[in-house]
Design an enzyme around this catalytic site. Structure first.
Site, PDB file in Angstrom:
ATOM      1  N   HIS A  22     -15.842  27.765   7.979  1.00  0.00           N
ATOM      2  CA  HIS A  22     -16.147  29.036   6.866  1.00  0.00           C
ATOM      3  C   HIS A  22     -17.489  28.901   6.389  1.00  0.00           C
ATOM      4  O   HIS A  22     -17.695  29.561   6.342  1.00  0.00           O
ATOM      5  CB  HIS A  22     -15.053  28.954   5.225  1.00  0.00           C
TER       6      HIS A  22
ATOM      7  N   ILE B 132      25.083  37.663 -43.984  1.00  0.00           N
ATOM      8  CA  ILE B 132      23.572  37.630 -43.528  1.00  0.00           C
ATOM      9  C   ILE B 132      22.825  38.139 -42.278  1.00  0.00           C
ATOM     10  O   ILE B 132      21.721  38.095 -41.901  1.00  0.00           O
ATOM     11  CB  ILE B 132      23.770  36.016 -44.182  1.00  0.00           C
TER      12      ILE B 132
ATOM     13  N   HIS C 243     -13.179  22.259   9.322  1.00  0.00           N
ATOM     14  CA  HIS C 243     -12.347  24.060   9.194  1.00  0.00           C
ATOM     15  C   HIS C 243     -13.352  24.056   8.074  1.00  0.00           C
ATOM     16  O   HIS C 243     -13.945  24.976   8.679  1.00  0.00           O
ATOM     17  CB  HIS C 243     -10.909  23.105   8.791  1.00  0.00           C
ATOM     18  N   GLU C 244     -13.674  23.411   6.503  1.00  0.00           N
ATOM     19  CA  GLU C 244     -14.678  24.085   5.839  1.00  0.00           C
ATOM     20  C   GLU C 244     -15.759  24.513   6.491  1.00  0.00           C
ATOM     21  O   GLU C 244     -16.397  25.393   6.241  1.00  0.00           O
ATOM     22  CB  GLU C 244     -14.562  23.185   4.842  1.00  0.00           C
TER      23      GLU C 244
ATOM     24  N   ASP D  89      -5.084  30.983   5.304  1.00  0.00           N
ATOM     25  CA  ASP D  89      -6.604  31.665   5.705  1.00  0.00           C
ATOM     26  C   ASP D  89      -6.200  33.416   6.770  1.00  0.00           C
ATOM     27  O   ASP D  89      -6.791  34.493   6.792  1.00  0.00           O
ATOM     28  CB  ASP D  89      -7.707  31.411   6.582  1.00  0.00           C
TER      29      ASP D  89
ATOM     30  N   PHE E 118      28.939  34.724 -43.101  1.00  0.00           N
ATOM     31  CA  PHE E 118      28.091  35.673 -41.490  1.00  0.00           C
ATOM     32  C   PHE E 118      27.531  36.566 -41.598  1.00  0.00           C
ATOM     33  O   PHE E 118      26.175  37.235 -41.193  1.00  0.00           O
ATOM     34  CB  PHE E 118      28.877  34.359 -41.243  1.00  0.00           C
TER      35      PHE E 118
END
Length: 603
Positions: A419, A125, A415-416, A491, A122
């Site tokens: 903006h 290897i 709200h939108e 925001d 082991f």
């Protein structure tokens, strides 16, 4: 092959662990008590022994109560003299079994030998020991001898960076042209740029153009748990590169190994610092490494060690910037070569709508558009597919299954609309492309505004305008619903950040003055952690006061503009409630004023 052997080693380790657990369990279960020879003789004479196995001078006795006992006898001759008669009688009447003598090599000895062999196999290897040097300390760089299939022709949107790197390619192809004039080959080129701008792709293109051996490795591959492994890998990397020079060694994300030394809280990372020290020596030390060009990429040049950035190590720093309009169009052409586009697709229009996108963003956009077109059973990618993919990339997927109440729908619409109306009235270089109250990702709605052109600098008035655009949603709620909601939290965060940068970073405040108090924005532990603020508490109070003043004044001005244009605001909101999503043409129908409406919004 190496990965295959490593896999075998892992399986052997698992088998060894299972075997050891099994051996311990068996030993615990079958543990036998010791018995004196005199007690053994007494047990045989009283017929308490049903079987015994003789191995040399050891006897394993099975008792009538199903126990086992290990007995050490003086010798076979002594046992024969003491209880030979009893043993023969009991064997004759079948009450005692005696097993033939076994070899002196016990099963425990055999298992120990097997365990030792497995452990050695082991380790051999896993560590890959070859010629006295551990494969564990070998570098993991991948060597590419042939062209990787990528050249400068495959690179778009990075013309300035390509021009600087063409000199490196020419040096590798024709070094005599430069050495005849006393010029030396650059030892290192550092590619600096934001994530996704194509630094790794540019390094591959350099290798493809130069047609020289090309080693590629990540900075994190050098750093391991054990001190000294990374330095050994650096030495091995340069030893291999010397055999192939002229060649290119590409180290991706070099900040993983090249961070400033001694910048750790309470001491540095010994392994990383030793690795960096070895890299510094190999790049420009006593060793002759002419013909080896190191190309490294990072998006954090501010944390790199100064010794790494000096001439003689990284002689050049090439900035790979975000692509401009022409560059974005060229990148879109590259990523749409194998995609069938519908006649209504205009790549220049897409490039104008994707300001701030990196090459990786644009590639992702075209891939998402192709996926959307396939899901819609289109034979070609349409303009609508690309627009929807752009919204998905920027904001998120549309949530049509989400049930929205009429009250919340109305709140989102105003709200939108706030903006959008503010952007339309006060901004000369931005137009509203689309407004929607359909939830996308974590957003309840969105207003998509597209700048008219790329900009490298932003003026004071433009920043104030941007603050008002962000506050438009909150102001519209306040005016029309007599209430405010949590929908404006993001925001407010963005508007406050812009105002603070105006005061602290760009010196745009008359009270604070043209002084920058910016600390870089990020704390680099060890260098900045113990540092105090570069200004007094009085100045801090003035900064807070100026930031608040900017926001309060802009908010009041925003409310006044919306009050003066309440009819337009209502029209836009009602159309959003009716149709949920409107484009630029439908948005403009709500305006009965000329473009000169900006007189309401003087900065």
């Amino acid at each position: 092959m190496k990965k295959r052997f490593t896999g075998i080693g892992v399986w052997l380790a698992l088998m060894l662990a299972v075997y050891l657990i099994y051996s311990i369990a068996v030993n615990l279960i079958t543990a036998t008590p010791d018995m004196d020879y005199s007690e053994f003789v007494k047990a045989v004479k009283t017929r308490q022994v049903t079987a015994m196995t003789i191995t040399g001078n050891n006897v394993t006795a099975e008792l009538t109560d199903n126990r086992k006992a290990e007995v050490e006898i003086p010798s076979l001759e002594t046992m024969q003299e003491d209880i030979g008669k009893e043993i023969n009688e009991q064997m004759s009447d079948g009450t005692l079994r005696q097993t033939a003598h076994e070899s002196n090599i016990s099963w425990i000895a055999i298992s120990n030998i097997l365990s030792t062999i497995i452990v050695i196999a082991f380790m051999v290897i896993l560590l890959g020991r070859r010629g006295g040097g551990g494969g564990f300390t070998k570098n993991t760089a991948r060597l590419v001898y042939d062209k990787p299939g990528i050249t400068f022709k495959n690179m778009a949107g990075a013309d300035e960076a390509k021009r600087e790197l063409e000199e490196v390619v020419e040096f590798l192809k024709n070094p005599a042209k430069f050495t005849a004039l006393g010029a030396r080959i650059p030892k290192g080129v550092l590619l600096v740029g934001s994530p996704g701008t194509g630094k790794t792709l540019l390094a591959k293109a350099v290798a493809g153009e130069a047609d020289v051996p090309f080693f590629t490795m990540s900075g994190s591959n050098f750093v391991e748990l054990y001190v000294g492994v990374g330095a050994s890998r650096v030495r091995d990397l340069f030893a291999q590169a010397k055999k192939c020079k002229p060649c290119i060694v590409f180290i991706d994300e070099i900040d993983a190994v090249g961070r400033q030394r001694g910048a750790g809280l309470g001491g540095g990372n010994d392994e990383r610092e030793q690795t960096l020290n070895q890299l510094l020596v190999e790049m420009d030390g006593f060793a002759d490494n002419d013909g080896i060009i190191i190309i490294a990429a990072t998006n954090r040049p501010d944390v790199l060690d100064p010794a790494l950035l000096r001439p003689g190590r990284f002689d050049r720093q090439v900035v790979v910037d975000m692509p401009d309009l022409k560059g974005r169009e060229a990148i879109l052409k590259v990523h749409s070569e194998n995609k069938p586009l519908a006649p209504d697709v205009d790549l220049l229009e897409i490039a104008k709508a994707t300001i701030g996108y990196s090459g990786a963003n644009l590639e992702n956009l075209m891939n998402e558009a192709a996926i959307l077109a396939a899901n819609r059973d289109h034979t070609q990618i349409t303009r609508r597919d690309i627009e929807d993919a752009n919204l998905k990339v920027m904001i998120g997927s549309e949530s049509r299954s989400k049930i929205i109440s009429d009250k919340e729908k109305r709140l989102t619409a105003y709200h939108e609309a706030g903006h959008a109306v503010i952007t339309r009235l006060i901004s000369d270089d931005t137009h509203v492309h689309k407004v929607s109250i359909m939830p996308r990702g974590r957003a309840g709605g969105f207003t998509l505004s597209v700048p008219e052109e790329d900009k490298k600098y932003t003026s004071r008035n433009e920043m104030l305008t941007r603050i008002m655009e962000l506050l438009g949603g909150r102001a519209a709620e306040d005016l029309t619903l007599d209430d405010i909601s949590t929908g404006a939290s993001n925001d407010l965060n963005r508007a406050t950040e812009i105002a603070r940068q105006m005061v602290v970073k760009y010196g745009m405040s008359d009270i604070v003055g043209p002084v920058s108090y910016d600390d870089g924005g990020e704390v680099f532990i060890g260098r900045d952690f113990a540092h105090s603020k570069p200004y007094s508490e009085k100045t801090a109070a003035e900064i807070d006061s100026e930031v608040k003043k900017i926001l309060v004044e802009r908010y009041a001005k925003t409310k006044q503009i919306l009050t003066d244009n309440m009819e337009v605001l209502t029209k836009v909101a009602e159309k959003l409630i009716e149709k949920e999503t409107i484009d630029n043409a439908e948005f403009e129908e709500c305006f009965n004023i000329e473009k000169g409406g900006n007189e309401n919004a003087g900065n």
